[in-house]
Each structure stands twice: as structure tokens, then as C-alpha cells.
Design a protein around this motif. Structure first.
Motif, short mmCIF file in Angstrom:
data_model
loop_
_atom_site.label_atom_id
_atom_site.label_comp_id
_atom_site.label_asym_id
_atom_site.label_seq_id
_atom_site.Cartn_x
_atom_site.Cartn_y
_atom_site.Cartn_z
N UNK A 38 0.81 -1.21 0.00
CA UNK A 38 0.00 0.00 0.00
C UNK A 38 0.85 1.26 0.00
N UNK A 39 1.81 1.33 0.91
CA UNK A 39 2.64 2.53 0.97
C UNK A 39 3.53 2.66 -0.26
N UNK A 40 4.02 1.54 -0.76
CA UNK A 40 4.90 1.58 -1.93
C UNK A 40 4.18 2.14 -3.14
N UNK A 41 2.96 1.64 -3.41
CA UNK A 41 2.28 2.08 -4.63
C UNK A 41 1.79 3.52 -4.53
N UNK A 42 1.50 3.97 -3.32
CA UNK A 42 1.05 5.36 -3.18
C UNK A 42 2.21 6.34 -3.16
N UNK A 43 3.37 5.89 -2.68
CA UNK A 43 4.53 6.77 -2.62
C UNK A 43 5.38 6.72 -3.89
N UNK A 44 5.35 5.58 -4.60
CA UNK A 44 6.28 5.40 -5.73
C UNK A 44 5.57 5.07 -7.04
N UNK A 45 4.29 5.33 -7.11
CA UNK A 45 3.49 4.94 -8.27
C UNK A 45 4.14 5.36 -9.59
N UNK A 46 4.68 6.55 -9.66
CA UNK A 46 5.28 7.05 -10.90
C UNK A 46 6.81 7.10 -10.84
#
Length: 254
Positions: A38-46
Motif C-alpha cells: 500500500x505505501x509503496x504504490x502510493x509513494x512510488x506509483x510514478x
């Protein structure tokens, strides 16, 4: 002790349920990846480092972080062995290994036996549905049995391994063609390779491809049927295997 396996120059090993407990993958690695997701995709999505993993997923999963997370959770729950999920899991597991959240609990017989085979000039190769990146993380952060109270003390056993295969460079593990491909890639006769796995269908596929193969029955593995026990050679520890000296030095040349 099983009958001696003759002219084996290469030992091909599965991981989960063969060299480490299934519970480590199911109860430690999978939950850690989902917790970190969850934190990875919201913080590093792009971000440049995450984008290759994101873009490997189907278009509908890339529609939003929420859709991506739901898709990953569904695949993980169903233990779907698909390359883009396995690659993402390796990416998520890396931080856990590096920060000491966990280390790999190999069965007690594994490290000594791998070292013995390595010192005896046997080629050691891994074939797992987990990505090669994840395989190397697993063997690079093995719990040190001499660590005592220091739970974060680890040892790196990557140097014992001469080759790495997953479903992307070999194929699906239930297909005999995957084992044929591995033998061809290694440049070895199939019958000079001994494959060890907890999965009867994988053992069956390896035998069909001409390899020698043995079922590994570990604590926590699915029970073997009486038919399977009668049909296949079964071991509980790696040191039950007796390998006659190979007539040729099969050491993998990198």
C-alpha cells in the motif's frame, strides 16, 4: 539411504517446501509484501524504480493504485504463479531482508549438504516459481544457525549456487519441456541432473524430461499419497541422498 544416484553432476533444487519451510513463504514473505504494498504504490506509483513492475501488470490493474493493490491481493491469495507478480514480490521483499525484518530459515540439513556438494564439484542450480531476483535475496540472507540470540545475523549462500531458473527463463514447473530447456541451457545430459522438489507433478515432469528426480517430504508440506510414496523415491532430508562420483567434472563454467 536411497540407492546411489550415478553420474550426477548437477543438483537442481526447488526452494519452497524443499530447502525452506512453506510457512516462511506463506506466513512471512507473502504478508510482508502485502503490508508494504500500500505505501509503496502510493509513494512510488510514478517513480522510475517502481514503474517497470507496475507496467508489467494488465492494463486494468494499472488504472489506479487501488485497482493495482486489489489485483495483487487477489493473485497472492490464490497463490497464482505468474511472472509479473513474482517480480513485484521480490521487489517488495528486498527491503524486509535488508532491514532485518526477516531472514531465510533453511532446514538444518540444507546448508551443510549444499556446501558438501559444492566442495565435491557438484553444480548447484535453483529452479523456483519465485523470480530469480527473489531467489538470490533468499539465499543471500540465510539465518545463521550460529547467530544465537542475534536474530538478524545472516550468511550469504549465493556463492554456492551456479545457476538460477524461474518461469520466465525456463517455463512452467509442471511442464516437462521446462526441464528439457534447463538441461539444454546448462549444456548437460538430462540424466546427469538430479532434481529435488516437494511437488510430485514437478518431479513427474522432470523424470519425463529424462532427469533423475526425488520427492522431498518436509514438515508442513502437503501429505503424500500412498501411491506417490510407492511410485517415487522420497526423502526427508538432503543428506539421505547418495551421489556416486561423476565420471566428468560438471562444474558450471561461468
Amino acid at each position: 539411504m536411497l540407492p546411489e544416484h550415478e553420474n550426477v553432476g548437477t543438483v537442481l533444487l526447488d526452494i519452497e517446501g524443499t530447502v525452506c519451510p512453506i510457512s516462511f513463504v506463506k506466513d512471512t514473505l507473502f504478508p510482508y509484501a502485502l503490508k508494504a504494498l500500500s505505501s509503496v504504490i502510493h509513494e512510488r506509483w510514478d517513480s522510475a524504480d517502481f514503474k517497470p513492475y507496475r507496467d508489467a501488470f494488465p492494463a486494468e490493474a494499472q488504472a489506479s493504485p487501488e485497482a493495482f493493490e486489489a489485483h495483487v491481493k487477489d493473485l497472492t491469495t490464490r497463490d497464482v504463479k505468474i511472472a509479473y507478480l513474482k517480480n513485484l514480490q521480490g521487489y517488495l521483499w528486498q527491503a524486509g531482508y535488508e532491514n532485518g525484518a526477516y531472514s531465510t530459515p533453511l532446514f538444518d540439513d540444507v546448508a551443510p549438504q549444499l556446501k558438501h556438494w559444492h566442495d565435491s564439484s557438484k553444480q548447484l542450480v535453483i529452479y523456483s516459481s519465485g523470480s530469480i531476483f527473489a531467489q538470490k535475496l533468499l539465499f543471500g540472507h540465510v539465518k545463521d544457525p550460529l547467530g544465537g540470540a542475534d536474530e538478524k545475523r545472516t550468511q550469504n549462500l549465493q556463492g554456492l549456487i551456479d545457476g538460477w531458473f524461474d518461469t520466465t527463463n525456463a517455463g512452467l514447473k509442471h511442464d516437462s519441456s521446462s526441464y528439457t530447456k534447463i538441461a539444454e541451457e546448462l549444456g548437460k545430459p538430462a540424466d546427469s541432473i538430479l532434481f529435488l522438489s516437494d511437488n510430485v507433478k514437478e518431479v513427474q515432469a522432470a523424470i519425463k524430461a529424462g532427469m533423475q528426480s526425488v520427492v522431498v517430504d518436509r514438515p508442513g508440506n502437503a501429505p503424500l499419497s500412498e501411491e506417490d510414496k510407492a511410485k517415487y523415491q522420497v526423502i526427508e532430508t538432503l543428506n539421505e541422498i547418495s551421489l556416486s562420483p561423476a565420471q566428468i567434472d560438471y562444474r558450471f563454467i561461468k
